[in-house]
Design a protein around this motif. Structure first.
Motif, PDB file in Angstrom:
ATOM      1  N   VAL A  77       1.046  -1.216  -0.118  1.00  0.00           N
ATOM      2  CA  VAL A  77       0.488   0.112   0.172  1.00  0.00           C
ATOM      3  C   VAL A  77       1.202   1.527   0.182  1.00  0.00           C
ATOM      4  N   GLY A  78       1.864   1.249   0.875  1.00  0.00           N
ATOM      5  CA  GLY A  78       2.837   2.005   0.493  1.00  0.00           C
ATOM      6  C   GLY A  78       3.842   2.898  -0.587  1.00  0.00           C
ATOM      7  N   VAL A  79       3.839   1.855  -1.441  1.00  0.00           N
ATOM      8  CA  VAL A  79       4.020   2.041  -2.692  1.00  0.00           C
ATOM      9  C   VAL A  79       3.421   2.488  -3.965  1.00  0.00           C
ATOM     10  N   PRO A  88       6.263  10.010 -10.841  1.00  0.00           N
ATOM     11  CA  PRO A  88       7.757   8.824 -10.770  1.00  0.00           C
ATOM     12  C   PRO A  88       8.548   8.954  -9.977  1.00  0.00           C
ATOM     13  N   GLY A  89       8.384   9.919  -9.324  1.00  0.00           N
ATOM     14  CA  GLY A  89       9.960  10.325  -8.868  1.00  0.00           C
ATOM     15  C   GLY A  89      10.093   9.666  -7.994  1.00  0.00           C
ATOM     16  N   ALA A  90       8.934   9.129  -6.910  1.00  0.00           N
ATOM     17  CA  ALA A  90       8.918   8.496  -5.532  1.00  0.00           C
ATOM     18  C   ALA A  90       9.444   7.291  -6.239  1.00  0.00           C
ATOM     19  N   TRP A  95      14.071   3.594  -4.730  1.00  0.00           N
ATOM     20  CA  TRP A  95      15.211   2.518  -5.369  1.00  0.00           C
ATOM     21  C   TRP A  95      16.573   3.252  -4.740  1.00  0.00           C
ATOM     22  N   VAL A  96      16.532   4.335  -4.453  1.00  0.00           N
ATOM     23  CA  VAL A  96      17.664   4.951  -4.198  1.00  0.00           C
ATOM     24  C   VAL A  96      17.727   4.353  -2.416  1.00  0.00           C
ATOM     25  N   MET A  97      16.479   4.430  -1.310  1.00  0.00           N
ATOM     26  CA  MET A  97      16.693   4.312  -0.581  1.00  0.00           C
ATOM     27  C   MET A  97      17.042   2.674  -0.480  1.00  0.00           C
ATOM     28  N   GLY A  98      16.076   1.793  -1.532  1.00  0.00           N
ATOM     29  CA  GLY A  98      16.097   0.302  -1.256  1.00  0.00           C
ATOM     30  C   GLY A  98      17.948   0.143  -1.251  1.00  0.00           C
TER      31      GLY A  98
END
Length: 139
Positions: A77-79, A88-90, A95-98
């Motif tokens: 749900v968060g995604v 799209p920036g999210a 990806w960066v945080m992952g």
């Protein structure tokens, strides 16, 4: 009491927390020399390696337990909410945080393995053990 909680929430859930996570992830990524890229082949090899030792569980079982404890409805749900609100920036920032979070997770798991203990024939470990043994904080 409500005023105290609201005061703390204002600072804890601010942009400072996001930048702190980014900074810590970047520091761990650089200090481990990009372990999430450098050891990717080893990770795949170990994932499918057979475990003939009865003292522990296989790598695949450990991965399945780890994923089961980390992935839930909130992640799905968060995604969806992040994409609908941030566009799209999210996806880029997820990806960066992952990527940076993988180095943080590697450090945490390594500390857990270093400071684990054998208690009554079973291995015990985790965050409380490396705080207690590694930092000598006996709360």
């Amino acid at each position: 009491m409500l005023e105290i909680v609201n005061f703390l929430n204002k600072y804890v859930w601010s942009n400072a927390l996001v930048f702190l996570f980014l900074a810590v992830g970047l520091i761990f990524t650089l200090r481990t020399r990009f372990v999430q890229v450098r050891r990717f082949k080893d990770m795949i090899t170990l994932l499918f390696e057979k475990n003939n030792d009865n003292a522990g569980i296989s790598s695949f079982k450990a991965l399945a337990m780890s994923l089961g404890s980390r992935i839930g409805t909130g992640n799905i749900v968060g995604v969806a909410a992040a994409i609908s609100l941030g566009g799209p920036g999210a996806v880029f920032w997820m990806w960066v945080m992952g990527f940076l979070g993988a180095a943080t997770s590697f450090i945490e798991i390594t500390l857990s393995q270093i400071f684990k203990s054998k208690i009554e024939g079973e291995y015990r470990g985790g965050t409380p053990f490396y705080i207690y043994k590694g930092l000598n904080l006996k709360w």
